[in-house]
Design an enzyme around this catalytic site. Structure first.
Site, short mmCIF file in Angstrom:
data_model
loop_
_atom_site.label_atom_id
_atom_site.label_comp_id
_atom_site.label_asym_id
_atom_site.label_seq_id
_atom_site.Cartn_x
_atom_site.Cartn_y
_atom_site.Cartn_z
N MET A 1 0.83 -1.20 0.00
CA MET A 1 0.00 0.00 0.00
C MET A 1 0.87 1.25 0.00
SD MET A 1 -3.56 -0.66 1.96
CE MET A 1 -3.01 -0.37 3.62
N HIS B 1 9.15 0.91 3.32
CA HIS B 1 10.25 0.89 4.27
C HIS B 1 11.12 -0.33 3.98
CE1 HIS B 1 7.82 -2.15 6.24
NE2 HIS B 1 6.85 -1.28 6.49
N GLU B 2 12.10 -0.57 4.82
CA GLU B 2 13.06 -1.64 4.57
C GLU B 2 12.39 -3.02 4.52
OE1 GLU B 2 16.33 -3.86 3.77
OE2 GLU B 2 16.05 -1.68 3.54
N HIS C 1 9.52 -3.74 3.10
CA HIS C 1 9.09 -3.92 1.72
C HIS C 1 10.29 -4.17 0.80
CE1 HIS C 1 5.83 -1.19 3.37
NE2 HIS C 1 5.12 -2.19 2.89
N GLY D 1 5.42 -10.51 4.03
CA GLY D 1 6.22 -10.56 5.24
C GLY D 1 5.51 -11.26 6.38
N GLN D 2 6.28 -11.90 7.24
CA GLN D 2 5.71 -12.54 8.43
C GLN D 2 5.03 -11.53 9.33
OE1 GLN D 2 8.48 -14.67 11.03
NE2 GLN D 2 6.97 -14.51 12.67
N VAL E 1 11.13 -7.53 9.32
CA VAL E 1 12.28 -6.64 9.46
C VAL E 1 12.00 -5.68 10.62
CG1 VAL E 1 13.73 -4.90 8.33
CG2 VAL E 1 12.84 -6.85 7.02
#
Length: 303
Positions: free
Chosen positions: A38, A42-43, A45, A155-156, A184
């Site tokens: 969306m 940030h890191e 992504h 991502g988890q 992350v």
């Protein structure tokens, strides 16, 4: 945008143009790696983008603030939109195309078709956010149909969403592999999230307690504790000691059906939690693995 790839990256806003691009990839048998977002990247992504670049011949990132996944008390209009900044981050990361459609391109006037993964969508986050996952799975299905990715990277951090997405592609026979990558975090453990920017300085200082509490449960698990009740008590005690945090929910479940667990022997367990820091609600989770359930490839095996 300074690299050759940066100059080549295209921002697409129309579905017809995207379909023309992905049809060419289909004809050339080039596997596509897809990262749905969306925006306000940030890191976390970017770690997904890097894995997509490693595994696929072409990388497409969607930037779509999906109104269908916002609840009545969530401010869709307030959600930040920073497409130019996001493009500057994605171009040097090796992204070939950004798909940044207007809402009407995904949900045209009169739209009335929804895709829902029942039961899984009604648990955990689904209790606090009714219809949230219906919006997620509908948008994902539309994007999968437009992009035809071989891999979709998530991502988890959004563990429940990954479980639901895996069930979606499995039951609809969509030729997509959901690749789940680790959360992350900041150096103090706070999971990267667009919502973090809503925190005041005091709230930001308090926010790492959520991960600290989950890690306490993990430590007890690694020491041999297998009682979900005792692990839950440890998490609640840790969060309760932080006056700036208010626990919203805590659940210890299996990693596929998201059913509550009492005894954590001989299975993978997912601890999910949400807490308020002021008016900002943050979520986090951690996976507890016995040795025989640990994955050797680096990919996470929820769902």
């Amino acid at each position: 945008m300074t690299t050759e790839r940066a100059r080549d990256m295209e921002i697409i806003t129309r579905a017809a143009r995207l379909q023309a691009v992905t049809s060419k990839f289909d004809e050339e048998a080039k596997p596509v790696g897809f990262v749905p977002t969306m925006g306000t990247l940030h890191e976390g992504h970017l770690s997904l983008v890097r894995e997509a670049r490693r595994m696929a011949d072409a990388v497409i990132v969607s930037i779509f603030v999906n109104p269908a996944q916002f609840g009545q008390v969530e401010d869709y209009e307030r959600y930040p939109r920073e497409l130019a900044r996001d493009a500057d981050l994605l171009a040097p990361a090796g992204v070939d195309y950004i798909f940044a459609p207007p809402v009407e391109e995904i949900y045209p006037k009169g739209f009335s078709t929804w895709v829902e993964v029942r039961e899984l969508s009604e648990k955990l986050e689904g209790v606090a956010r009714p219809d949230h996952f219906r919006g997620v799975t509908t948008a994902l299905t539309i994007l999968f149909n437009l992009i035809h990715p071989k891999f979709a990277f998530m991502g988890q951090k959004d563990a429940q969403q990954t479980v639901i997405a895996k069930k979606l592609v499995r039951e609809l026979h969509l030729p997509v592999e959901i690749v789940v990558m680790p959360t992350v975090r900041e150096t103090d453990g706070l999971a990267l999230s667009t919502k973090n920017q809503y925190l005041t300085a005091d709230e930001r200082q308090a926010a790492p307690v959520l991960y600290r509490a989950l890690r306490r449960a993990e430590e007890l698990f690694n020491e041999g504790e297998r009682s979900a009740a005792k692990l839950s008590k440890a998490v609640r005690r840790e969060v309760g000691a932080e006056p700036g945090a208010e626990l919203d929910y805590l659940a210890i479940t299996d990693g596929e059906r998201l059913e509550p667990l009492d005894d954590l022997n001989d299975q993978l367990a997912l601890i999910s939690a949400a807490a308020f820091f002021g008016s900002t609600r943050l979520t986090d989770n951690i996976i507890l693995n016995d040795e025989k359930f640990k994955n050797k490839t680096g990919r996470l095996k929820l769902g």
